[in-house]
Design a protein around this motif. Structure first.
Motif, PDB file in Angstrom:
ATOM      1  N   ARG A 277     -38.539 -65.941  37.425  1.00  0.00           N
ATOM      2  CA  ARG A 277     -37.133 -65.554  37.579  1.00  0.00           C
ATOM      3  C   ARG A 277     -36.318 -66.762  37.996  1.00  0.00           C
ATOM      4  NH1 ARG A 277     -35.169 -64.213  42.855  1.00  0.00           N
ATOM      5  NH2 ARG A 277     -36.694 -64.683  44.489  1.00  0.00           N
ATOM      6  N   ALA A 278     -35.034 -66.706  37.708  1.00  0.00           N
ATOM      7  CA  ALA A 278     -34.120 -67.781  38.076  1.00  0.00           C
ATOM      8  C   ALA A 278     -33.513 -67.493  39.439  1.00  0.00           C
ATOM      9  CB  ALA A 278     -33.018 -67.926  37.037  1.00  0.00           C
ATOM     10  N   ILE A 279     -33.331 -68.545  40.229  1.00  0.00           N
ATOM     11  CA  ILE A 279     -32.674 -68.426  41.528  1.00  0.00           C
ATOM     12  C   ILE A 279     -31.580 -69.484  41.606  1.00  0.00           C
ATOM     13  CG2 ILE A 279     -34.667 -67.439  42.720  1.00  0.00           C
ATOM     14  CD1 ILE A 279     -35.243 -70.241  43.864  1.00  0.00           C
ATOM     15  N   ALA A 280     -30.566 -69.198  42.404  1.00  0.00           N
ATOM     16  CA  ALA A 280     -29.431 -70.127  42.539  1.00  0.00           C
ATOM     17  C   ALA A 280     -29.072 -70.253  44.019  1.00  0.00           C
ATOM     18  CB  ALA A 280     -28.240 -69.622  41.726  1.00  0.00           C
ATOM     19  N   PRO A 281     -29.859 -71.001  44.779  1.00  0.00           N
ATOM     20  CA  PRO A 281     -29.668 -71.088  46.240  1.00  0.00           C
ATOM     21  C   PRO A 281     -28.330 -71.663  46.684  1.00  0.00           C
ATOM     22  CG  PRO A 281     -31.842 -71.879  45.610  1.00  0.00           C
ATOM     23  CD  PRO A 281     -31.051 -71.747  44.350  1.00  0.00           C
ATOM     24  N   LEU A 282     -27.657 -72.422  45.813  1.00  0.00           N
ATOM     25  CA  LEU A 282     -26.409 -73.088  46.207  1.00  0.00           C
ATOM     26  C   LEU A 282     -25.167 -72.381  45.675  1.00  0.00           C
ATOM     27  CD1 LEU A 282     -27.475 -76.812  45.545  1.00  0.00           C
ATOM     28  CD2 LEU A 282     -27.627 -75.508  47.686  1.00  0.00           C
ATOM     29  N   ILE A 283     -25.324 -71.200  45.129  1.00  0.00           N
ATOM     30  CA  ILE A 283     -24.233 -70.562  44.406  1.00  0.00           C
ATOM     31  C   ILE A 283     -23.037 -70.209  45.288  1.00  0.00           C
ATOM     32  CG2 ILE A 283     -24.996 -68.154  44.622  1.00  0.00           C
ATOM     33  CD1 ILE A 283     -24.364 -67.975  41.512  1.00  0.00           C
ATOM     34  N   ASP A 284     -23.251 -70.088  46.583  1.00  0.00           N
ATOM     35  CA  ASP A 284     -22.147 -69.794  47.506  1.00  0.00           C
ATOM     36  C   ASP A 284     -21.738 -71.011  48.331  1.00  0.00           C
ATOM     37  OD1 ASP A 284     -21.827 -67.042  46.827  1.00  0.00           O
ATOM     38  OD2 ASP A 284     -23.641 -66.584  47.967  1.00  0.00           O
ATOM     39  N   LYS A 285     -22.217 -72.184  47.926  1.00  0.00           N
ATOM     40  CA  LYS A 285     -21.903 -73.418  48.639  1.00  0.00           C
ATOM     41  C   LYS A 285     -20.818 -74.208  47.904  1.00  0.00           C
ATOM     42  CE  LYS A 285     -25.127 -73.215  51.874  1.00  0.00           C
ATOM     43  NZ  LYS A 285     -24.790 -73.128  53.316  1.00  0.00           N
ATOM     44  N   THR A 286     -19.878 -74.779  48.676  1.00  0.00           N
ATOM     45  CA  THR A 286     -18.895 -75.683  48.085  1.00  0.00           C
ATOM     46  C   THR A 286     -19.546 -77.060  47.933  1.00  0.00           C
ATOM     47  OG1 THR A 286     -18.042 -76.453  50.216  1.00  0.00           O
ATOM     48  CG2 THR A 286     -17.025 -74.475  49.257  1.00  0.00           C
ATOM     49  N   LYS A 287     -18.909 -77.921  47.169  1.00  0.00           N
ATOM     50  CA  LYS A 287     -19.439 -79.276  47.001  1.00  0.00           C
ATOM     51  C   LYS A 287     -19.467 -80.012  48.344  1.00  0.00           C
ATOM     52  CE  LYS A 287     -19.869 -80.862  43.277  1.00  0.00           C
ATOM     53  NZ  LYS A 287     -20.957 -80.896  42.279  1.00  0.00           N
ATOM     54  N   ALA A 288     -18.453 -79.791  49.168  1.00  0.00           N
ATOM     55  CA  ALA A 288     -18.420 -80.439  50.485  1.00  0.00           C
ATOM     56  C   ALA A 288     -19.591 -79.984  51.345  1.00  0.00           C
ATOM     57  CB  ALA A 288     -17.101 -80.136  51.188  1.00  0.00           C
ATOM     58  N   GLN A 289     -19.938 -78.714  51.278  1.00  0.00           N
ATOM     59  CA  GLN A 289     -21.083 -78.206  52.034  1.00  0.00           C
ATOM     60  C   GLN A 289     -22.392 -78.794  51.520  1.00  0.00           C
ATOM     61  OE1 GLN A 289     -20.113 -74.026  51.402  1.00  0.00           O
ATOM     62  NE2 GLN A 289     -19.743 -73.753  53.589  1.00  0.00           N
ATOM     63  N   ILE A 290     -22.456 -79.013  50.223  1.00  0.00           N
ATOM     64  CA  ILE A 290     -23.651 -79.602  49.630  1.00  0.00           C
ATOM     65  C   ILE A 290     -23.797 -81.048  50.082  1.00  0.00           C
ATOM     66  CG2 ILE A 290     -24.672 -80.337  47.427  1.00  0.00           C
ATOM     67  CD1 ILE A 290     -23.450 -77.706  46.260  1.00  0.00           C
ATOM     68  N   VAL A 291     -22.690 -81.773  50.166  1.00  0.00           N
ATOM     69  CA  VAL A 291     -22.722 -83.144  50.675  1.00  0.00           C
ATOM     70  C   VAL A 291     -23.250 -83.158  52.103  1.00  0.00           C
ATOM     71  CG1 VAL A 291     -21.299 -85.113  51.362  1.00  0.00           C
ATOM     72  CG2 VAL A 291     -20.926 -84.033  49.153  1.00  0.00           C
TER      73      VAL A 291
END
Length: 202
Positions: A144-158
């Motif tokens: 199955r596919a998962i998207a752990p960052l789907i609710d994260k903004t780019k700034a949060q990812i940084v």
């Protein structure tokens, strides 16, 4: 089982990660201790991202697969004109990734879609991920596919980069790729603007 990092559950099971060599997928592949990285060469003008992905994985001992993908429209990405949307890209990548995941003993495929992607890219929305998983289940695929960052903004990812030992300069986001004089990011395409704004906020 897993642990929580920056509000995201970090799994310990084997996961196949779609890894473009960009910032989001670099964070994603670093979240999984037993990750296998999968990059696609689909005719994108910024193939330099694959080189960044390769070096990133080599430095960390991550298994890295590079697979050619005959995707119509892959060469349409342009730093100066046109749409960054490549029709069917994520669908084709996930479908092909499913077979590689099974081959390598992974039951999850992680895709690095983010909060800011969903307005422009239909295949970066939770509805798309759920629909793909429905197709996988209907095909009796044990993945199955998962998207752990789907609710994260780019700034949060940084912000996650520091805790994961990632230097943003290790990654490549620019659509211009190797055509840029000096081999530097163009600084003005959509990918560069979003990335630079996020880093500035950090």
């Amino acid at each position: 089982m897993g642990r929580v990092l920056g509000g995201v559950v970090v799994m310990t099971d084997r996961v196949l990660v779609l890894f473009s060599g960009g910032l989001d997928s670099a964070v994603l592949v670093s979240m999984f201790p037993n990750a296998i990285a999968l990059s696609f060469d689909y005719g994108q003008p910024h193939r330099i991202e694959i080189n960044h992905a390769r070096r990133f994985c080599q430095a960390r001992g991550i298994i890295h697969l590079v697979v050619p993908l005959a995707l119509a429209g892959g060469g349409l990405l342009d730093a100066d004109a046109g749409s960054p949307v490549v029709p069917g890209r994520n669908l084709a990548m996930l479908a092909l990734a499913a077979s590689y995941a099974i081959e390598h003993g992974a039951d999850q495929i992680a895709i690095g879609v983010t909060l800011e992607d969903r307005d422009l890219f239909a295949d970066c929305r939770s509805s798309f991920v759920h629909a793909f998983n429905g197709c996988a289940a209907a095909s009796a695929l044990p993945v199955r596919a998962i998207a752990p960052l789907i609710d994260k903004t780019k700034a949060q990812i940084v912000e996650l980069c520091g805790g994961l030992g990632i230097d943003t300069e290790e990654t490549w986001s620019c659509y211009a790729g190797a055509v840029t004089p000096g081999g530097l990011p163009c600084g003005h395409c959509l990918a560069c603007r979003v990335r630079n704004e996020a880093i500035a906020k950090g």
